[in-house]
Motif scaffolding. Sequence first.
Motif, PDB file in Angstrom:
ATOM      1  N   VAL A  79      -8.058   2.032  -8.008  1.00  0.00           N
ATOM      2  CA  VAL A  79      -7.945   0.690  -7.613  1.00  0.00           C
ATOM      3  C   VAL A  79      -6.981   0.182  -8.881  1.00  0.00           C
ATOM      4  N   LEU A  80      -7.035   0.345 -10.070  1.00  0.00           N
ATOM      5  CA  LEU A  80      -6.587  -0.188 -11.170  1.00  0.00           C
ATOM      6  C   LEU A  80      -5.014  -0.341 -11.254  1.00  0.00           C
ATOM      7  N   GLN A  81      -4.401   1.134 -10.755  1.00  0.00           N
ATOM      8  CA  GLN A  81      -3.504   1.207 -11.123  1.00  0.00           C
ATOM      9  C   GLN A  81      -2.566   0.710  -9.962  1.00  0.00           C
ATOM     10  N   MET A  82      -3.064   0.869  -8.671  1.00  0.00           N
ATOM     11  CA  MET A  82      -3.206   0.407  -7.614  1.00  0.00           C
ATOM     12  C   MET A  82      -2.050  -1.492  -7.436  1.00  0.00           C
ATOM     13  N   GLU A  83      -3.279  -1.951  -8.110  1.00  0.00           N
ATOM     14  CA  GLU A  83      -3.351  -3.007  -8.543  1.00  0.00           C
ATOM     15  C   GLU A  83      -1.653  -4.024  -9.219  1.00  0.00           C
ATOM     16  N   THR A  84      -1.656  -2.923 -10.247  1.00  0.00           N
ATOM     17  CA  THR A  84      -1.264  -3.860 -11.211  1.00  0.00           C
ATOM     18  C   THR A  84       0.810  -3.370 -11.444  1.00  0.00           C
ATOM     19  N   MET A  85       0.845  -1.615 -10.036  1.00  0.00           N
ATOM     20  CA  MET A  85       1.590  -1.930  -9.181  1.00  0.00           C
ATOM     21  C   MET A  85       1.834  -2.127  -8.143  1.00  0.00           C
ATOM     22  N   LEU A  86       1.188  -3.204  -7.353  1.00  0.00           N
ATOM     23  CA  LEU A  86       1.544  -3.558  -6.381  1.00  0.00           C
ATOM     24  C   LEU A  86       3.080  -4.432  -6.136  1.00  0.00           C
ATOM     25  N   ALA A  87       3.130  -5.718  -7.230  1.00  0.00           N
ATOM     26  CA  ALA A  87       4.109  -5.887  -7.440  1.00  0.00           C
ATOM     27  C   ALA A  87       5.906  -5.416  -6.815  1.00  0.00           C
ATOM     28  N   LYS A  88       5.816  -4.316  -7.726  1.00  0.00           N
ATOM     29  CA  LYS A  88       6.912  -3.672  -8.006  1.00  0.00           C
ATOM     30  C   LYS A  88       7.410  -2.188  -6.636  1.00  0.00           C
ATOM     31  N   LEU A  89       5.808  -2.724  -5.623  1.00  0.00           N
ATOM     32  CA  LEU A  89       5.969  -1.528  -4.148  1.00  0.00           C
ATOM     33  C   LEU A  89       7.012  -2.372  -3.846  1.00  0.00           C
ATOM     34  N   PRO A  90       8.288  -1.130  -2.747  1.00  0.00           N
ATOM     35  CA  PRO A  90       9.034  -1.751  -1.590  1.00  0.00           C
ATOM     36  C   PRO A  90       7.963  -2.269  -0.397  1.00  0.00           C
ATOM     37  N   ALA A  91       8.396  -2.893   0.337  1.00  0.00           N
ATOM     38  CA  ALA A  91       7.693  -3.660   0.947  1.00  0.00           C
ATOM     39  C   ALA A  91       6.325  -3.441   2.144  1.00  0.00           C
ATOM     40  N   SER A  92       6.984  -1.992   2.548  1.00  0.00           N
ATOM     41  CA  SER A  92       6.189  -1.440   3.846  1.00  0.00           C
ATOM     42  C   SER A  92       5.208  -0.540   2.627  1.00  0.00           C
ATOM     43  N   GLU A  93       5.505  -0.699   1.197  1.00  0.00           N
ATOM     44  CA  GLU A  93       3.968   0.642   1.009  1.00  0.00           C
ATOM     45  C   GLU A  93       3.431  -0.684   0.435  1.00  0.00           C
ATOM     46  N   ARG A  94       4.069  -1.711   0.179  1.00  0.00           N
ATOM     47  CA  ARG A  94       2.485  -3.041  -0.842  1.00  0.00           C
ATOM     48  C   ARG A  94       1.989  -3.683   0.811  1.00  0.00           C
ATOM     49  N   LYS A  95       1.894  -3.162   2.066  1.00  0.00           N
ATOM     50  CA  LYS A  95       1.261  -3.387   2.832  1.00  0.00           C
ATOM     51  C   LYS A  95       0.069  -2.847   2.938  1.00  0.00           C
ATOM     52  N   ALA A  96       0.652  -1.646   3.116  1.00  0.00           N
ATOM     53  CA  ALA A  96      -0.610  -0.555   2.815  1.00  0.00           C
ATOM     54  C   ALA A  96      -1.647  -0.886   2.090  1.00  0.00           C
ATOM     55  N   ALA A  97      -1.347  -0.902   0.444  1.00  0.00           N
ATOM     56  CA  ALA A  97      -1.905  -1.016  -0.934  1.00  0.00           C
ATOM     57  C   ALA A  97      -2.636  -2.025  -0.725  1.00  0.00           C
TER      58      ALA A  97
END
Length: 281
Positions: free
Chosen positions: A6-24
Motif C-alpha cells: 500500500v505504501l509503495q503504491m501511494e509513493t508511486m501513484l503520481a508517476k504511474l501512467p494514467a491507466s495504471e493510476r486509475k487501478a491503483a
Amino acid sequence: MTGSIVLQMETMLAKLPASERKAARYILDEPEEISKLSIHTLAEKAGTSAAAITRLCRSLGLMGFPDLKVRLSIDNAKPQKPGYYDIEREETVHNVIRKTVSNSQQAIQDTMLHLQPEMIEQVVKHFSEASVIYMYGVGASAIVAADAAQKWLRLGKLAFALQDEHLIAAALASAPPHALFMGVSYSGNTREVVQLFRTAKQYGVCSIGLSRFGSHKISELADMMLYTPLAPEATLRSGATSSRLAQLVVIDILFFAYASTQYEETITKLGRTHQAISFLK
C-alpha cells in the motif's frame, strides 16, 4: 516479513501512467475488497483494463495479480496502517524518538520488497572476482559508499570510495581487467554518479547501481541493480534518513552474503584487522 505494498503504491501513484493510476487509486480506496474480485471485475470497477492492472503489478515489482492480492491481504491484516512520519513543529522528544524508530523500522522492512536473492548472489560473485572495486556517492550516499569500501578493505579486497569524481573517472579509464564500479544514489539521477556510470560503460568496467525502486538513469546504465524502497518525501525527512538506512542495510546484506561464501578466510582477515588497530585503543 514484507514491506507495505500500500505504501509503495501511494509513493508511486503520481508517476504511474494514467491507466495504471486509475487501478491503483481504486485499490488504495478499497484495499479490502480486492481479494474478492477477479482482475476483469477490478478493471471494470476502476474504469481501466485488465492489461493495465497487469502492467501495474509489474510496475510494483510483483509477479502478477494473485501476488498483489497476497500482498494486500498482508497489509490488511496488520493492526495499524504502516507508513513514514515527518517531524512536526515543536515536536516532543518522546514523539521524535517514536517517529524516528518507526521510520527506521519501516525502511528496513520495505527494503525486503526489492532485494532479489538471485541478484545478491550475482553481485557477491562479481565482488569475489573483482580485481579492484571503485565506489562513489554524493552527500548521504557518500557515507554508504565509504562504509562499503571499508568493509571490503578489511577482507583484503582493493576497494576505494574516492570523493573526487575526477579521480574515479581517471581510475575507471585505466582500470585493470575485472574491475568493478558501484554507484550509490537514492534518486538514481545524481549528475556526478550518472556520468561515472557512463564512464564505466565507455571503458568496459562492470557496474552495480544502488538506488530507489523505479526507472531512472542509473537503472538504464548499470549492469546490475540493487533497489531500495521509494519512500515518500517530507520536509525534515527528505532522502537522507530513511534512504540512507535502507542503503546501509543492503550493504550489510551484501557483506554477510559475501562473508558466508568464504567464512574461514573472512574470520581470519577480520581477526587480523582487529589486531592491527588494537594499538589505537
